[in-house]
Design a protein around this motif. Structure first.
Motif, PDB file in Angstrom:
ATOM      1  N   HIS A 154     -46.902  -3.345 -89.158  1.00 21.06           N
ATOM      2  CA  HIS A 154     -47.435  -3.411 -87.791  1.00 21.06           C
ATOM      3  C   HIS A 154     -48.299  -2.184 -87.549  1.00 21.06           C
ATOM      4  CE1 HIS A 154     -47.516  -5.015 -83.751  1.00 21.06           C
ATOM      5  NE2 HIS A 154     -47.173  -3.853 -83.238  1.00 21.06           N
ATOM      6  N   CYS A 155     -49.404  -2.378 -86.847  1.00 21.18           N
ATOM      7  CA  CYS A 155     -50.359  -1.301 -86.601  1.00 21.18           C
ATOM      8  C   CYS A 155     -50.879  -0.772 -87.934  1.00 21.18           C
ATOM      9  CB  CYS A 155     -49.708  -0.188 -85.781  1.00 21.18           C
ATOM     10  SG  CYS A 155     -50.919   0.898 -85.031  1.00 21.18           S
ATOM     11  N   CYS A 187     -49.711  -7.442 -89.429  1.00 19.45           N
ATOM     12  CA  CYS A 187     -49.878  -7.936 -88.069  1.00 19.45           C
ATOM     13  C   CYS A 187     -51.117  -7.304 -87.456  1.00 19.45           C
ATOM     14  CB  CYS A 187     -48.654  -7.602 -87.224  1.00 19.45           C
ATOM     15  SG  CYS A 187     -47.174  -8.477 -87.743  1.00 19.45           S
ATOM     16  N   THR A 189     -51.893  -6.488 -84.461  1.00 21.92           N
ATOM     17  CA  THR A 189     -51.496  -5.416 -83.548  1.00 21.92           C
ATOM     18  C   THR A 189     -52.425  -5.308 -82.340  1.00 21.92           C
ATOM     19  OG1 THR A 189     -50.717  -4.201 -85.496  1.00 21.92           O
ATOM     20  CG2 THR A 189     -50.646  -3.047 -83.377  1.00 21.92           C
ATOM     21  N   ASN A 193     -55.847  -3.727 -82.271  1.00 25.00           N
ATOM     22  CA  ASN A 193     -56.000  -4.314 -83.599  1.00 25.00           C
ATOM     23  C   ASN A 193     -56.104  -3.312 -84.747  1.00 25.00           C
ATOM     24  OD1 ASN A 193     -56.060  -6.559 -82.001  1.00 25.00           O
ATOM     25  ND2 ASN A 193     -57.905  -7.448 -82.867  1.00 25.00           N
ATOM     26  N   GLY A 195     -54.058  -3.148 -86.996  1.00 26.14           N
ATOM     27  CA  GLY A 195     -53.642  -3.875 -88.194  1.00 26.14           C
ATOM     28  C   GLY A 195     -54.773  -4.672 -88.797  1.00 26.14           C
ATOM     29  N   ASP A 215     -49.714 -11.152 -84.195  1.00 25.78           N
ATOM     30  CA  ASP A 215     -48.392 -10.578 -83.905  1.00 25.78           C
ATOM     31  C   ASP A 215     -47.384 -11.678 -83.594  1.00 25.78           C
ATOM     32  OD1 ASP A 215     -50.057  -7.943 -82.015  1.00 25.78           O
ATOM     33  OD2 ASP A 215     -49.804  -8.217 -84.170  1.00 25.78           O
ATOM     34  N   VAL A 232     -42.588   0.017 -90.980  1.00 29.25           N
ATOM     35  CA  VAL A 232     -43.503   0.558 -89.970  1.00 29.25           C
ATOM     36  C   VAL A 232     -43.509   2.086 -90.012  1.00 29.25           C
ATOM     37  CG1 VAL A 232     -43.200  -1.410 -88.405  1.00 29.25           C
ATOM     38  CG2 VAL A 232     -41.673   0.578 -88.196  1.00 29.25           C
ATOM     39  N   LYS A 245     -45.907   1.914 -82.204  1.00 26.58           N
ATOM     40  CA  LYS A 245     -46.865   1.024 -81.555  1.00 26.58           C
ATOM     41  C   LYS A 245     -46.191  -0.154 -80.865  1.00 26.58           C
ATOM     42  CE  LYS A 245     -50.236   1.593 -81.344  1.00 26.58           C
ATOM     43  NZ  LYS A 245     -50.646   2.399 -80.187  1.00 26.58           N
ATOM     44  N   GLY A 247     -44.975  -3.531 -79.789  1.00 29.15           N
ATOM     45  CA  GLY A 247     -44.773  -4.688 -80.669  1.00 29.15           C
ATOM     46  C   GLY A 247     -43.762  -4.402 -81.756  1.00 29.15           C
ATOM     47  N   THR A 248     -43.531  -3.107 -82.017  1.00 26.32           N
ATOM     48  CA  THR A 248     -42.560  -2.731 -83.069  1.00 26.32           C
ATOM     49  C   THR A 248     -41.157  -3.170 -82.680  1.00 26.32           C
ATOM     50  OG1 THR A 248     -43.932  -0.811 -83.615  1.00 26.32           O
ATOM     51  CG2 THR A 248     -41.643  -0.784 -84.381  1.00 26.32           C
TER      52      THR A 248
END
Ligand SMILES: CSC[C@H]1O[C@H](OP(=O)(O)O)[C@H](O)[C@@H]1O
Length: 339
Positions: A154-155, A187, A189, A193, A195, A215, A232, A245, A247-248
């Motif tokens: 992620h990220c 992802c 992210t 974005n 990611g 995501d 992550v 970040k 969403g984690t």
């Protein structure tokens, strides 16, 4: 070229402008403190370890630019610079850690030039150490990945989030260097974005197999058995949570539901031994980051927006913390990490 460095000829900070990726790879020069602060705030330079180096080089830049003739005056200038740098982004602890480390280093200097020289050397040491630290994180973390694993990320916690090598992606790089076949499910992210723009670009540069997903697809990918682990980075690790970040946290809940290991890779400089979830300010970013994708409007201009840049993942959702000092399995006492 490292993500951030010092330019000896022009006495300036040079950095990769990550807002232009993946379309353009451009190195920019920050000759003034305000331009470096703008670069941090706009995420031209971003990622906790890279921000640690940016904080250090920011103090070195301020010392180089100061016209002060005595120690008291230049230290006053550096304290103003420190405040400006720290105010750019509050959540990642590394930024203030880098600023404070250089400020502390210069406190023993005998004269103004001594302060300039020590500040630059300490900033350079931070950058050099980051690369070595990430290689150690990679070495320890690689043992957790099996040959043929697919890792969901992620990220961007790669070399562009650091001075080089990366933390989470550093673990992937080290596992591949150990001869393991590792694939990455990156992802995108939202909303910036990191990611889709940075992680996919970075991994494709290194010919590391990567597949981009939205995501919202993470849970389904886990349920389909496409994910062997989640890996992550982190912006601040306290006794009870991991700030990272936005969403984690969601990925950690999904990983727990699907009994998939959830790994956090970060240097010790990301640990905050005094903080806890309620004590840390979560950076709230410009609402237009959700109303626009680049220049294209994707929501009503006046729609109310909630845009936290980070969330906090409870330690009970974390399978392991991967650091340069080894792997730690929560629950941990933060002073275990220090020894
Ligand atoms: C290796 S830490 C990278 C960490 O920093 C990112 O945030 P941002 O892109 O806003 O600086 C994200 O939280 C990454 O996990």
């Amino acid at each position: 070229m490292r993500t951030i460095d010092w330019n000896e000829e022009s006495n300036s900070v040079v950095l990769v402008d990550q807002t232009l990726l993946p379309q353009e790879y451009r190195v920019i020069e920050c000759k003034t403190l305000s331009s470096l602060c703008e670069a941090i705030q706009s995420l031209r330079i971003r990622g906790a370890p890279a921000l640690g180096a940016a904080g250090g080089f920011g103090i070195a830049l301020a010392a180089s630019l100061s016209s002060a003739k005595d120690i008291e005056s230049i230290m006053r200038d550096l304290k103003v610079a420190a405040k400006a740098l720290k105010s750019t982004r509050p959540t990642a602890v590394n930024l203030s850690w880098g600023v404070d480390r250089v400020l502390n280093a210069v406190s023993d200097a005998f004269d103004v030039q001594g302060i300039r020289d020590i500040a630059l050397q300490e900033a350079r040491d931070i950058a050099e150490e980051d690369v070595e630290t990430n290689k150690l994180i990679g070495k320890h973390g690689a043992k957790l990945l099996k040959d043929g694993d697919t890792v969901l990320t992620h990220c961007n916690a790669g070399r562009l989030a650091c001075v080089d090598w990366g933390t989470a992606l550093g673990v992937v790089r080290s596992a591949i260097a150990d001869g393991k076949e590792i694939k990455v499910l990156a992802c995108e992210t939202r909303p910036l974005n990191q990611g889709s723009r940075i992680t996919t670009w970075e991994l494709m540069q290194d010919k590391i197999p990567v597949t981009l997903i939205a995501d919202s697809m993470a849970g389904w990918a886990m349920r389909q058995g496409l994910v062997n682990s989640v890996l992550v980075g982190a912006d601040r690790i306290t006794q009870d949570v991991v700030f990272n970040k936005i969403g984690t946290y969601t990925h950690s809940v999904l990983a727990r539901e699907h009994e998939i290991p959830f790994y956090v890779a970060a240097p010790i400089s990301t640990f905050d031994f005094k903080g806890w979830e309620g004590s840390i300010k979560i950076e709230m970013r410009n609402p237009d980051e959700l109303r626009f994708a680049g220049c294209e409007q994707i929501a009503p201009k006046d729609v109310p927006v909630y845009n936290p840049a980070f969330d906090a993942t409870p330690m009970e959702n974390v399978t392991a913390l991967i650091t340069e000092r080894g792997v730690f399995y929560p629950p941990i006492l933060l002073d275990e990490v220090l020894v």
